[in-house]
Write a protein that holds these residues in place. Structure first.
Motif, mmCIF file in Angstrom:
data_model
loop_
_atom_site.group_PDB
_atom_site.id
_atom_site.type_symbol
_atom_site.label_atom_id
_atom_site.label_comp_id
_atom_site.label_asym_id
_atom_site.label_seq_id
_atom_site.Cartn_x
_atom_site.Cartn_y
_atom_site.Cartn_z
ATOM 1 N N MET A 296 0.836 -1.188 0.000
ATOM 2 C CA MET A 296 0.000 0.000 0.000
ATOM 3 C C MET A 296 0.872 1.239 0.000
ATOM 4 N N SER A 297 0.638 2.117 -0.870
ATOM 5 C CA SER A 297 1.443 3.337 -0.959
ATOM 6 C C SER A 297 1.150 4.239 0.216
ATOM 7 N N THR A 298 2.170 4.963 0.625
ATOM 8 C CA THR A 298 1.986 5.955 1.679
ATOM 9 C C THR A 298 2.270 7.350 1.178
ATOM 10 N N ARG A 299 2.321 7.546 -0.115
ATOM 11 C CA ARG A 299 2.607 8.857 -0.693
ATOM 12 C C ARG A 299 1.335 9.527 -1.174
ATOM 13 N N ALA A 300 1.235 10.796 -0.960
ATOM 14 C CA ALA A 300 0.117 11.544 -1.511
ATOM 15 C C ALA A 300 0.455 11.919 -2.929
ATOM 16 N N GLY A 301 -0.458 11.780 -3.820
ATOM 17 C CA GLY A 301 -0.194 12.117 -5.204
ATOM 18 C C GLY A 301 0.013 10.888 -6.015
ATOM 19 N N THR A 302 1.020 10.876 -6.867
ATOM 20 C CA THR A 302 1.236 9.770 -7.793
ATOM 21 C C THR A 302 1.980 8.643 -7.117
ATOM 22 N N ASP A 303 1.966 7.480 -7.787
ATOM 23 C CA ASP A 303 2.691 6.308 -7.270
ATOM 24 C C ASP A 303 4.146 6.345 -7.623
ATOM 25 N N PRO B 223 -3.138 23.200 8.222
ATOM 26 C CA PRO B 223 -3.440 23.856 9.507
ATOM 27 C C PRO B 223 -4.881 23.656 9.966
ATOM 28 N N ASP B 224 -5.806 23.448 9.011
ATOM 29 C CA ASP B 224 -7.199 23.246 9.412
ATOM 30 C C ASP B 224 -7.504 21.793 9.758
ATOM 31 N N GLY B 225 -6.487 20.920 9.764
ATOM 32 C CA GLY B 225 -6.687 19.531 10.143
ATOM 33 C C GLY B 225 -6.928 18.592 8.994
ATOM 34 N N THR B 226 -6.869 19.062 7.743
ATOM 35 C CA THR B 226 -7.049 18.189 6.588
ATOM 36 C C THR B 226 -5.810 17.330 6.390
ATOM 37 N N VAL B 227 -6.028 16.043 6.147
ATOM 38 C CA VAL B 227 -4.915 15.110 6.004
ATOM 39 C C VAL B 227 -4.224 15.321 4.657
ATOM 40 N N ILE B 228 -2.894 15.552 4.691
ATOM 41 C CA ILE B 228 -2.080 15.626 3.476
ATOM 42 C C ILE B 228 -1.465 14.264 3.166
ATOM 43 N N ASP B 229 -0.911 13.608 4.150
ATOM 44 C CA ASP B 229 -0.278 12.305 3.956
ATOM 45 C C ASP B 229 -0.168 11.593 5.293
ATOM 46 N N GLY C 218 2.890 4.483 6.114
ATOM 47 C CA GLY C 218 2.367 3.126 6.074
ATOM 48 C C GLY C 218 2.211 2.511 7.448
ATOM 49 N N THR C 219 3.112 2.838 8.385
ATOM 50 C CA THR C 219 3.013 2.274 9.730
ATOM 51 C C THR C 219 1.685 2.639 10.374
ATOM 52 N N ALA C 220 1.280 3.907 10.207
ATOM 53 C CA ALA C 220 0.001 4.339 10.775
ATOM 54 C C ALA C 220 -1.164 3.662 10.079
ATOM 55 N N MET C 221 -1.091 3.496 8.746
ATOM 56 C CA MET C 221 -2.203 2.914 7.994
ATOM 57 C C MET C 221 -2.438 1.463 8.389
ATOM 58 N N GLU C 222 -1.392 0.782 8.873
ATOM 59 C CA GLU C 222 -1.557 -0.617 9.259
ATOM 60 C C GLU C 222 -2.475 -0.788 10.464
ATOM 61 N N TYR C 223 -2.738 0.316 11.191
ATOM 62 C CA TYR C 223 -3.547 0.229 12.395
ATOM 63 C C TYR C 223 -5.050 0.280 12.111
ATOM 64 N N VAL C 224 -5.449 0.649 10.875
ATOM 65 C CA VAL C 224 -6.875 0.793 10.568
ATOM 66 C C VAL C 224 -7.195 0.034 9.290
ATOM 67 N N ASP C 225 -8.421 -0.383 9.174
ATOM 68 C CA ASP C 225 -8.868 -1.119 8.001
ATOM 69 C C ASP C 225 -9.298 -0.121 6.939
ATOM 70 N N ALA C 226 -8.342 0.577 6.328
ATOM 71 C CA ALA C 226 -8.648 1.619 5.336
ATOM 72 C C ALA C 226 -7.463 1.777 4.404
ATOM 73 N N GLU C 227 -7.713 2.384 3.238
ATOM 74 C CA GLU C 227 -6.676 2.708 2.282
ATOM 75 C C GLU C 227 -6.259 4.161 2.477
ATOM 76 N N LEU C 228 -5.050 4.480 1.987
ATOM 77 C CA LEU C 228 -4.552 5.848 2.118
ATOM 78 C C LEU C 228 -5.494 6.837 1.435
ATOM 79 N N THR C 229 -6.048 6.428 0.312
ATOM 80 C CA THR C 229 -6.954 7.332 -0.419
ATOM 81 C C THR C 229 -8.225 7.628 0.370
ATOM 82 N N ASP C 230 -8.549 6.735 1.360
ATOM 83 C CA ASP C 230 -9.749 6.959 2.163
ATOM 84 C C ASP C 230 -9.572 8.077 3.167
ATOM 85 N N VAL C 231 -8.337 8.421 3.504
ATOM 86 C CA VAL C 231 -8.121 9.413 4.568
ATOM 87 C C VAL C 231 -7.544 10.721 4.059
#
Length: 1013
Positions: A1-8, A547-553, A556-569
């Protein structure tokens, strides 16, 4: 699972500019709480973050440019450099982890965990970037004490996690433990194995699961008897539906120390994939040979180590014109032109292939009929797995058509180059300048007039020493193929990228100054790699927010804790993402906290937090971290970095530590009749308790926290010191001393963690005052008894010896009276005389028995190895007549060697066999003698089927002069069994009887084995 925002596949930061990406990277480096640094290829600091400055105590300017040995010990530097060299040679850019100590400016040594990432550019080593994690004294003590707690847990938790089957045997070869992999490999219930003799398990169960049971059982069981190592024995497990068909490698070795010392540990490694790979390799090799023979567009053939042809495919025959039979064994140099052979090109190509692994070359080659063709050639060195050179593989392709097309395009290419505005110059076939444009003159710092007609090597003589440049020009001219190079040219102080296009008359060179471009590319690449090394750290959960709390990136370590894809957050509000709950009332409070912490960070505040959370699968965990504001040069917050760690295990260890400490204290406080203390490596007491404090003039509070020299009087501390220091060095010790009017035995023991490292010590002091007094009294009593026994032995000997003479006189005169006057006596007189003679005889037997009894200790021979079979041979010879008279059935089993006095043992067993014959009852005697090994002793038993002995009389029969039957029924003095008991006790053994009236009796003699230590 990619952990980069934007392209692969694009840059790490997506489409942002280089400056923004660099700013984000620098901000992240300075906000991560770990210490981060970068070293150049010489090991000198080129960049450090605030964490490094704080950890070492050096100012940033004191570190930059200094070698890393400023803060690391020489051994640690060498260890890291060796690992880096190994990974560069293996082209392995994985993160390497070390545990070492960092020296601070104050001279202290702080333990750190160091994660090193290699910086490679185009395969070239450019330095390292490291993340150092502080393992401070507090954290180290927690880890060490937690390890100590873990040492009380079963070793099974470690072995169960290994990807191997493991079995632990005790000294009796019984199975103490088996892991889950054993169940999987053999299709067994491991609980059913515990406590069973592994020899039985191998014979009854395991060997029937392998395709060669005899070889398997013989290999495994013989290692037990020989106590030897077994390593690499392979066996195939046959599947039956309950378990898979697989190959295992068996390893077995003795356990030399610890709880199971004297036992063995056995491992079964799954090598199925390795076996299948070997089979696939053989198929692949056969397929490759078929493919080589089928390829006709390429000449594919092999050479031996000297360059002679040893194989030849169809493509080689068609391209080069030689039949297989006429070329095998010839040297491959005959394919080259005369000029190439004269210049040593064939030999040089083999040397380069051997040195570099392979070499690619293009040039004219000669067919069997003498015609030439333009060839593309690759020569690859062939080596065994152990690196032994076995020859070369040569692949040749006819490229004549392509070469002709390129020549046609050359003139057009020259016209194009003539129109370019960047640096361009041309040289003839002797490397003399024939054309120089203005940009070239500017970069070369020479005018066109200064250069025209001059040789390149004369104007720039240092180019002769640069192999890359020299080879590029000469290869282009000789092969008529374009070449290129890129390097930093010291003489002109810029990085040059040059492309060389040869023609029949010379070489056209297009070049440009790429210093700034390359530096930007390298800086961006370094930035990318540095950030990735941090962002992808598997131990840190990292998120980047607006600054307003919107997720930029999010990494992968954090994503392993939830049943979701990076694009979901990405693009969602951080407080609404899955980490903080499912929207229930229980999670509402956590989401409110996240929203508050985000707002505070957006206002420029660093917000530390700790949160108890739940994964989607219901597993509870705890995070500890910080919301860090990221500001620009104007101080405005442009983003927020959230970094945290999973501290679930730490929390658990802290709770376990607290519980363990309470258990320690409870046990110590209730330690009976003594005092318990714990002390650290500084010899300071961390715990003191026990009921023994009621007997000494100090309290536990007077001891805890003090150095041992300040806790006790000097004479006591001097006596304790060797034992305390020995415990910290891993040795157990004991000392006895007097304190407060009492006598104490003090035992000092090391406390180790799971790695076996000593981190503390414990003393246990027992009040032995009463025991010592009792021991003294006991020793006095024993001494008096020994003296009394000696006197009794002397008396018995003297009495029995002195009684012999008057008894002989009485017997002699009675015999004279019987011989001379028997006819003159009436029947009563003769009966009285018979009684007197018989009494004298019995008295003599009793005196002889008493004399033998008294001489057991003083007249015995030294104890030495004795073969009981020889002893019994002598006994049976003495009893031969009696055995025949009684028609006795005697069965003697195999008898051992024991430590003993052969003469006395002969007395013992002659007595026991005589009694078995005497008390056999009305039936002919049936007697059996056998032996059984018990530990370091042998138990030799004499069984009869005679009249037996009442239970109440079984102890009395071993007393002197005790008889159970009248002399009319059974003769004897009543000393025989007492004599046997004393002889056996002299041998350090014992004698006992098991009997029931009418059921016979078994007399068992316990004697030390001759081979026992």
């Amino acid at each position: 699972m990619s952990t980069r925002a934007g392209t692969d596949e694009g840059a790490f930061w997506g489409d942002v500019t280089d400056d923004v990406a660099l700013e984000r990277y620098r901000t992240l480096v300075n906000t991560i709480d770990d210490a981060i640094y970068q070293l150049d290829t010489d090991g000198c600091f080129v960049a450090v973050n605030d964490g490094i400055v704080e950890a070492t105590g050096y100012a940033r300017e004191d570190l930059l440019g200094e070698h890393v040995s400023l803060v690391l010990a020489a051994d640690d530097v060498a260890r890291v450099e060796r690992e880096i060299a190994t990974r560069i040679a293996a082209d392995d850019d994985e993160i390497a982890t070390f545990e070492l100590a960092v020296r601070t400016a104050d001279g202290d040594a702080i333990p750190f965990e160091l994660r090193v990432n290699l910086l490679l550019e185009d395969g070239e080593f450019r330095g390292t970037i490291g993340v150092a994690r502080d393992r401070s004294e507090k954290r180290r003590r927690q880890d060490t004490l937690a390890s100590a707690i873990a040492s009380y847990e079963s070793i099974t938790s470690v072995i169960d996690g290994a990807d191997i089957g493991a079995i632990v045997l005790n000294e009796q070869c019984e199975i103490e433990w088996a892991d889950e992999s054993v169940e999987e490999y053999f299709g067994l219930d491991r609980a059913s194995l515990i406590g069973r003799d592994n020899r039985t398990v191998v014979d009854d169960v395991l060997k029937h699961r392998v395709d060669d049971p005899g070889c398997f059982a013989a290999t495994v069981l013989s290692s037990y008897d020989d106590e030897r190592y077994v390593d690499g024995f392979e066996c195939r497990i046959t599947g039956d539906g309950d378990h898979e068909d697989r190959w295992l490698s068996y390893q077995s070795k003795p356990i030399e120390s610890g709880e199971f010392a004297g036992g063995r540990v056995e491992f079964y490694y799954d090598i199925t994939d390795q076996k299948e790979s070997k089979g696939a390799l053989r198929q692949s090799e056969a397929a490759f040979r078929s493919l080589v023979d089928a390829v006709e567009e390429y000449a594919i053939f092999r050479l031996d180590t000297d360059g002679h042809v040893v194989s030849w495919n169809e493509g080689a025959r068609q391209i080069k014109g030689y039949e297989r039979g006429e070329i095998l064994g010839d040297h491959f140099s005959q394919f080259y032109t005369d000029a190439d052979r004269a210049a040593g090109v064939p030999a040089r190509n083999l040397e380069r292939a051997l040195e570099n692994g392979s070499v690619e070359d293009e040039g004219w080659r000669v067919r069997a009929d003498g015609t030439r063709f333009w060839a593309n050639v690759t020569i690859t060195a062939v080596r065994d797995d152990d690196g032994t050179h076995r020859g070369y593989l040569k692949v040749t392709r006819d490229m004549t058509d392509r070469w002709e097309r390129e020549r046609e395009l050359e003139s057009e290419l020259q016209r194009i180059l003539g129109r370019i505005s960047d640096a361009f110059y041309a040289v003839d076939d002797e490397f003399r300048f024939t054309h120089v444009n203005d940009r070239a003159a500017e970069l070369l710092e020479r005018s066109e007039e200064e250069l025209l007609g001059e040789r390149l090597w004369d104007v720039f003589p240092d180019l002769n020493e640069i192999d890359e440049v020299w080879d590029a020009f000469h290869t282009a001219l000789e092969s008529q193929e374009p070449t290129s190079y890129e390097l930093y040219y010291d003489a002109l102080d810029f990085r040059v990228e040059a492309n060389l296009y040869p023609s029949e008359t010379g070489i056209s060179v297009y070049f440009q100054d790429v210093t700034e471009r390359r530096e930007r590319e390298r800086e961006l690449e370094r930035t990318e790699r540095r950030f990735e090394a941090i962002f992808e750290d598997p131990n840190i959960l990292v998120g980047l927010l607006e600054p307003d709390g919107t997720v930029i990136d999010v990494n992968g370590t954090a994503m392993e804790y939830v049943d979701a894809e990076l694009t979901d957050v990405i693009g969602e509000q951080f407080c609404e993402t899955p980490w903080w709950g499912d929207g229930s009332s229980e999670s509402a409070g956590v989401r409110d906290d996240i929203r508050e912490w985000t707002e505070r960070a957006a206002a420029g505040e660093y917000v530390n937090f700790e949160a108890d959370l739940t994964r989607p699968d219901g597993e509870r965990y705890t995070l500890n971290g910080v919301f860090r504001p990221v500001t620009n040069d104007d101080g405005d917050v442009v983003s927020i970095v959230v970094s945290d760690r999973d501290i679930t295990e730490r929390k658990k260890r802290e709770r376990e530590l607290e519980e363990s400490e309470q258990r320690y204290r409870t046990l110590a406080e209730n330690f009976p009749n003594g005092v318990v203390t714990l002390f650290d490596h500084d010899l300071e007491y961390t715990l003191a308790a026990g009921q023994g404090f009621e007997k000494i003039p100090v309290d536990p509070a007077d001891i805890e926290g003090k150095h041992y020299t300040n806790a006790w009087p000097q004479e006591i501390s001097d006596a304790l010191e060797p034992a305390l220091r020995g415990a910290l060095e891993g040795e157990q010790g004991a000392v006895e001393l007097e304190y407060a009017g009492r006598e104490w035995a003090i035992y000092a023991v090391p406390i180790t963690d799971t790695r076996g490292d000593v981190f503390a010590g414990v003393t246990m002091a027992h009040d032995i005052t009463e025991r010592k007094e009792y021991q003294r009294k006991l020793e006095e009593t024993v001494e008096r008894l020994e003296e009394s026994n000696k006197r009794l032995e002397g008396f018995a000997y003297a009495a029995s010896h002195d009684l012999q003479e008057p008894l002989r006189m009485v017997s002699s005169y009675l015999q004279l009276i019987e011989g001379r006057y028997a006819d003159a006596l009436d029947s009563d007189g003769r009966e009285f005389l018979e009684y007197a003679v018989d009494g004298a005889e019995r008295m003599r037997d009793m005196i002889d028995g008493l004399l033998a009894y008294s001489r057991v200790e003083t007249q015995g021979e030294p104890l030495e190895p004795v073969a009981l079979e020889t002893v019994f041979d002598d006994v049976l010879e003495d009893l031969q007549l009696r055995l025949e008279e009684t028609d006795a059935a005697l069965e003697v089993g195999e008898l051992p060697r024991v430590e003993g006095d052969a003469s006395q043992l002969r007395q013992v067993f002659q007595n026991l066999l005589s009694n078995a014959l005497e008390y056999s009852g009305d039936e002919p005697p049936r007697v059996r003698v056998d032996a059984e090994r018990r530990g370091e002793d042998w138990v030799v038993s004499v069984h009869d089927e005679g009249i037996g002995i009442e239970p109440d009389d079984q102890d009395r029969i071993f007393e002197v002069f005790e008889r159970l039957h009248g002399r009319e029924a059974h003769a004897g003095t009543g000393i025989g069994l007492a004599l046997c008991q004393r002889i056996v006790e002299r041998h350090g053994g014992e004698i006992r009887v098991d009997s029931e009236p009418g059921e016979g009796a078994t007399f068992s003699v316990v004697l030390p084995a001759a081979d026992a230590e």
